[in-house]
Write a protein that holds these residues in place. Structure first.
Motif, PDB file in Angstrom:
ATOM      1  N   VAL A   1       0.845  -1.196   0.000  1.00 38.91           N
ATOM      2  CA  VAL A   1       0.000   0.000   0.000  1.00 38.91           C
ATOM      3  C   VAL A   1       0.880   1.247   0.000  1.00 38.91           C
ATOM      4  O   VAL A   1       0.624   2.201  -0.731  1.00 38.91           O
ATOM      5  N   GLY A   2       1.941   1.248   0.791  1.00 38.13           N
ATOM      6  CA  GLY A   2       2.870   2.378   0.824  1.00 38.13           C
ATOM      7  C   GLY A   2       3.547   2.584  -0.520  1.00 38.13           C
ATOM      8  O   GLY A   2       3.699   3.704  -0.986  1.00 38.13           O
ATOM      9  N   SER A   3       3.927   1.492  -1.163  1.00 37.79           N
ATOM     10  CA  SER A   3       4.556   1.578  -2.486  1.00 37.79           C
ATOM     11  C   SER A   3       3.572   2.129  -3.510  1.00 37.79           C
ATOM     12  O   SER A   3       3.935   2.937  -4.360  1.00 37.79           O
ATOM     13  N   GLU A   4       2.328   1.680  -3.435  1.00 36.12           N
ATOM     14  CA  GLU A   4       1.301   2.160  -4.365  1.00 36.12           C
ATOM     15  C   GLU A   4       1.094   3.657  -4.207  1.00 36.12           C
ATOM     16  O   GLU A   4       0.989   4.392  -5.191  1.00 36.12           O
ATOM     17  N   MET A   5       1.065   4.126  -2.964  1.00 40.34           N
ATOM     18  CA  MET A   5       0.890   5.557  -2.716  1.00 40.34           C
ATOM     19  C   MET A   5       2.096   6.333  -3.237  1.00 40.34           C
ATOM     20  O   MET A   5       1.941   7.408  -3.811  1.00 40.34           O
ATOM     21  N   CYS A   6       3.289   5.794  -3.073  1.00 32.68           N
ATOM     22  CA  CYS A   6       4.509   6.439  -3.543  1.00 32.68           C
ATOM     23  C   CYS A   6       4.492   6.546  -5.065  1.00 32.68           C
ATOM     24  O   CYS A   6       4.828   7.591  -5.629  1.00 32.68           O
ATOM     25  N   ILE A   7       4.087   5.475  -5.735  1.00 33.74           N
ATOM     26  CA  ILE A   7       4.002   5.485  -7.197  1.00 33.74           C
ATOM     27  C   ILE A   7       2.954   6.488  -7.655  1.00 33.74           C
ATOM     28  O   ILE A   7       3.193   7.260  -8.588  1.00 33.74           O
ATOM     29  N   ARG A   8       1.805   6.510  -7.001  1.00 32.11           N
ATOM     30  CA  ARG A   8       0.743   7.450  -7.359  1.00 32.11           C
ATOM     31  C   ARG A   8       1.223   8.894  -7.195  1.00 32.11           C
ATOM     32  O   ARG A   8       1.012   9.734  -8.075  1.00 32.11           O
ATOM     33  N   ASP A   9       1.897   9.178  -6.094  1.00 31.83           N
ATOM     34  CA  ASP A   9       2.419  10.529  -5.860  1.00 31.83           C
ATOM     35  C   ASP A   9       3.463  10.901  -6.920  1.00 31.83           C
ATOM     36  O   ASP A   9       3.485  12.025  -7.411  1.00 31.83           O
TER      37      ASP A   9
ATOM     38  N   THR B   1       3.164  13.957  -9.588  1.00 31.81           N
ATOM     39  CA  THR B   1       4.222  14.959  -9.701  1.00 31.81           C
ATOM     40  C   THR B   1       4.710  15.058 -11.137  1.00 31.81           C
ATOM     41  O   THR B   1       4.927  16.160 -11.659  1.00 31.81           O
ATOM     42  N   ALA B   2       4.869  13.926 -11.797  1.00 27.62           N
ATOM     43  CA  ALA B   2       5.311  13.921 -13.197  1.00 27.62           C
ATOM     44  C   ALA B   2       4.289  14.628 -14.084  1.00 27.62           C
ATOM     45  O   ALA B   2       4.670  15.410 -14.967  1.00 27.62           O
TER      46      ALA B   2
END
Length: 85
Positions: free
Chosen positions: A7-15, A19-20
């Motif tokens: 879940v943390g990785s998914e949120m990091c990827i989404r963020d 940003t991109a």
């Protein structure tokens, strides 16, 4: 624990993707501003080369940054595709 990391990785990827997307929008804005300044200068609406130079510099830097980010994302994607599951 594994679920929390996913879940943390998914949120990091989404963020990161958000940003991109924001960076691409900013780059497009700078490119548009530079184009508008070039048109204004070409039409004789302004003789201020300083604003034109600043706008073109911002656009160039933003585009170089965007291309560099794209290249890194593509590199990471290719590495992920080579991982055997």
């Amino acid at each position: 624990e594994i679920h929390e990391r996913l879940v943390g990785s998914e949120m990091c990827i989404r963020d990161s993707l958000n940003t991109a997307i924001d960076n691409v929008k900013t780059t497009n804005s700078y490119l548009s501003d530079a184009e508008n300044e070039k048109i204004r200068f070409a039409l004789g609406e302004t003789d201020n080369t300083h604003d034109l130079t600043i706008a073109m510099g911002k656009a160039s830097t933003a585009l170089q940054y965007t291309v560099a980010i794209r290249d890194k994302v593509m590199e990471a994607y290719k590495e992920l595709m080579q991982i055997q599951i």
